[in-house]
Design a protein around this motif. Structure first.
Motif, PDB file in Angstrom:
ATOM      1  N   GLU A  10       0.832  -1.208   0.000  1.00 13.12           N
ATOM      2  CA  GLU A  10       0.000   0.000   0.000  1.00 13.12           C
ATOM      3  C   GLU A  10       0.864   1.255   0.000  1.00 13.12           C
ATOM      4  O   GLU A  10       0.571   2.229  -0.708  1.00 13.12           O
ATOM      5  CB  GLU A  10      -0.925   0.006   1.217  1.00 13.12           C
ATOM      6  CG  GLU A  10      -1.977  -1.076   1.199  1.00 13.12           C
ATOM      7  CD  GLU A  10      -2.681  -1.257   2.537  1.00 13.12           C
ATOM      8  OE1 GLU A  10      -2.421  -0.455   3.476  1.00 13.12           O
ATOM      9  OE2 GLU A  10      -3.481  -2.199   2.652  1.00 13.12           O
ATOM     10  N   PHE A  11       1.939   1.244   0.781  1.00 16.47           N
ATOM     11  CA  PHE A  11       2.860   2.374   0.845  1.00 16.47           C
ATOM     12  C   PHE A  11       3.505   2.623  -0.520  1.00 16.47           C
ATOM     13  O   PHE A  11       3.587   3.762  -0.982  1.00 16.47           O
ATOM     14  CB  PHE A  11       3.921   2.103   1.911  1.00 16.47           C
ATOM     15  CG  PHE A  11       4.995   3.138   2.014  1.00 16.47           C
ATOM     16  CD1 PHE A  11       4.694   4.425   2.435  1.00 16.47           C
ATOM     17  CD2 PHE A  11       6.313   2.827   1.723  1.00 16.47           C
ATOM     18  CE1 PHE A  11       5.696   5.391   2.552  1.00 16.47           C
ATOM     19  CE2 PHE A  11       7.315   3.768   1.839  1.00 16.47           C
ATOM     20  CZ  PHE A  11       7.003   5.057   2.253  1.00 16.47           C
ATOM     21  N   ASP A  14       1.154   4.345  -2.734  1.00 12.73           N
ATOM     22  CA  ASP A  14       1.099   5.767  -2.359  1.00 12.73           C
ATOM     23  C   ASP A  14       2.288   6.521  -2.946  1.00 12.73           C
ATOM     24  O   ASP A  14       2.141   7.641  -3.461  1.00 12.73           O
ATOM     25  CB  ASP A  14       1.090   5.939  -0.842  1.00 12.73           C
ATOM     26  CG  ASP A  14      -0.195   5.471  -0.192  1.00 12.73           C
ATOM     27  OD1 ASP A  14      -1.204   5.276  -0.904  1.00 12.73           O
ATOM     28  OD2 ASP A  14      -0.188   5.289   1.050  1.00 12.73           O
ATOM     29  N   LEU A  15       3.475   5.927  -2.873  1.00 12.84           N
ATOM     30  CA  LEU A  15       4.678   6.574  -3.411  1.00 12.84           C
ATOM     31  C   LEU A  15       4.569   6.772  -4.920  1.00 12.84           C
ATOM     32  O   LEU A  15       4.991   7.810  -5.445  1.00 12.84           O
ATOM     33  CB  LEU A  15       5.923   5.760  -3.084  1.00 12.84           C
ATOM     34  CG  LEU A  15       6.304   5.636  -1.621  1.00 12.84           C
ATOM     35  CD1 LEU A  15       7.556   4.788  -1.467  1.00 12.84           C
ATOM     36  CD2 LEU A  15       6.493   6.995  -0.980  1.00 12.84           C
ATOM     37  N   LEU A  17       1.946   7.359  -6.622  1.00 14.13           N
ATOM     38  CA  LEU A  17       1.082   8.529  -6.845  1.00 14.13           C
ATOM     39  C   LEU A  17       1.828   9.828  -6.564  1.00 14.13           C
ATOM     40  O   LEU A  17       1.717  10.796  -7.321  1.00 14.13           O
ATOM     41  CB  LEU A  17      -0.167   8.434  -5.975  1.00 14.13           C
ATOM     42  CG  LEU A  17      -1.130   7.299  -6.305  1.00 14.13           C
ATOM     43  CD1 LEU A  17      -2.248   7.238  -5.261  1.00 14.13           C
ATOM     44  CD2 LEU A  17      -1.696   7.460  -7.707  1.00 14.13           C
ATOM     45  N   VAL A  18       2.596   9.862  -5.482  1.00  8.86           N
ATOM     46  CA  VAL A  18       3.344  11.070  -5.118  1.00  8.86           C
ATOM     47  C   VAL A  18       4.350  11.429  -6.200  1.00  8.86           C
ATOM     48  O   VAL A  18       4.407  12.576  -6.652  1.00  8.86           O
ATOM     49  CB  VAL A  18       4.061  10.905  -3.750  1.00  8.86           C
ATOM     50  CG1 VAL A  18       5.066  12.020  -3.512  1.00  8.86           C
ATOM     51  CG2 VAL A  18       3.050  10.839  -2.615  1.00  8.86           C
ATOM     52  N   GLU A  31       6.255  15.232   0.750  1.00 11.41           N
ATOM     53  CA  GLU A  31       5.066  14.379   0.623  1.00 11.41           C
ATOM     54  C   GLU A  31       5.384  12.925   0.947  1.00 11.41           C
ATOM     55  O   GLU A  31       4.585  12.228   1.574  1.00 11.41           O
ATOM     56  CB  GLU A  31       4.474  14.510  -0.780  1.00 11.41           C
ATOM     57  CG  GLU A  31       3.791  15.849  -0.997  1.00 11.41           C
ATOM     58  CD  GLU A  31       3.025  15.900  -2.305  1.00 11.41           C
ATOM     59  OE1 GLU A  31       2.424  14.878  -2.688  1.00 11.41           O
ATOM     60  OE2 GLU A  31       3.039  16.974  -2.928  1.00 11.41           O
ATOM     61  N   ALA A  35       3.788  10.321   3.953  1.00 16.92           N
ATOM     62  CA  ALA A  35       3.368   8.934   3.711  1.00 16.92           C
ATOM     63  C   ALA A  35       4.147   7.969   4.599  1.00 16.92           C
ATOM     64  O   ALA A  35       3.581   7.018   5.151  1.00 16.92           O
ATOM     65  CB  ALA A  35       3.552   8.579   2.236  1.00 16.92           C
TER      66      ALA A  35
END
Length: 187
Positions: A10-11, A14-15, A17-18, A31, A35
């Protein structure tokens, strides 16, 4: 994304997307730091093999490398007293302490390129910091506690290809002890 815990998967998403949304290194690091803070408090972050120490120096485990080489997630594992050399980086870097305690000594370079201590901080589990070269990223990190320390590092480069995020190692400042090990190749 094999060999990752569910929370690490999941992390990583997220990365992705960032880094897709933000191209400025400083803003990207900020950012990613947010996270990473969320990840550190979630439990079940790393697989056991990503927390294995080495007796002769701190150990680096490459946890994940982005397929587009935009970032890497690495765990560094430290026995008490193990430390890095004084060094700078090839890219932005975000660090969060998962377990134990780490001391970070930051340096400024004089005109001759000799490092001089600027500040010292002690980071406990859940604490996050970041560096963005070329300014202010000369430092040394060590486990100054009496138990195993594990930190998660996110680098803005492909550490699988580079092997390390270290750009340059500096001479030992007068009065400081020599480092006790580099990451082991191939981890």
């Amino acid at each position: 994304m094999t060999m990752l815990t569910e929370r690490m998967r999941e992390f990583v998403l997220d990365l992705e997307l960032v880094v897709a949304a933000e191209s400025r290194p400083g803003a990207r690091a900020a950012e990613v730091a947010e996270a990473l803070r969320g990840l550190l408090g979630s439990g079940d972050v790393l697989r056991p093999e990503h927390m294995e120490p080495a007796p002769d120096g701190y150990r680096q485990h490459v946890v994940h490398v982005d397929p587009l080489s935009r970032f890497s997630v690495v765990s560094l594992v430290w026995l008490p007293g193990q430390q890095t050399p004084v060094h700078d980086h090839v890219c932005w870097c975000v660090v969060g302490v998962l377990r134990g305690r780490e001391e970070e000594i930051c340096y400024e370079l004089d005109e001759a390129g000799v490092p001089h201590q600027r500040s010292t901080s002690h980071n406990a589990p859940g604490e996050v910091c970041w560096l963005v070269p070329p300014k202010g990223d000369v430092h040394r990190v060590r486990n100054d506690g009496d138990s195993l320390a594990v930190s998660i590092h996110v680098y803005g480069a492909d550490i699988g290809k580079l092997g390390t995020s270290i750009n340059r190692v500096y001479p030992e400042p007068a009065g400081e002890h020599a480092h006790t090990g580099f990451p082991l190749a191939g981890d």
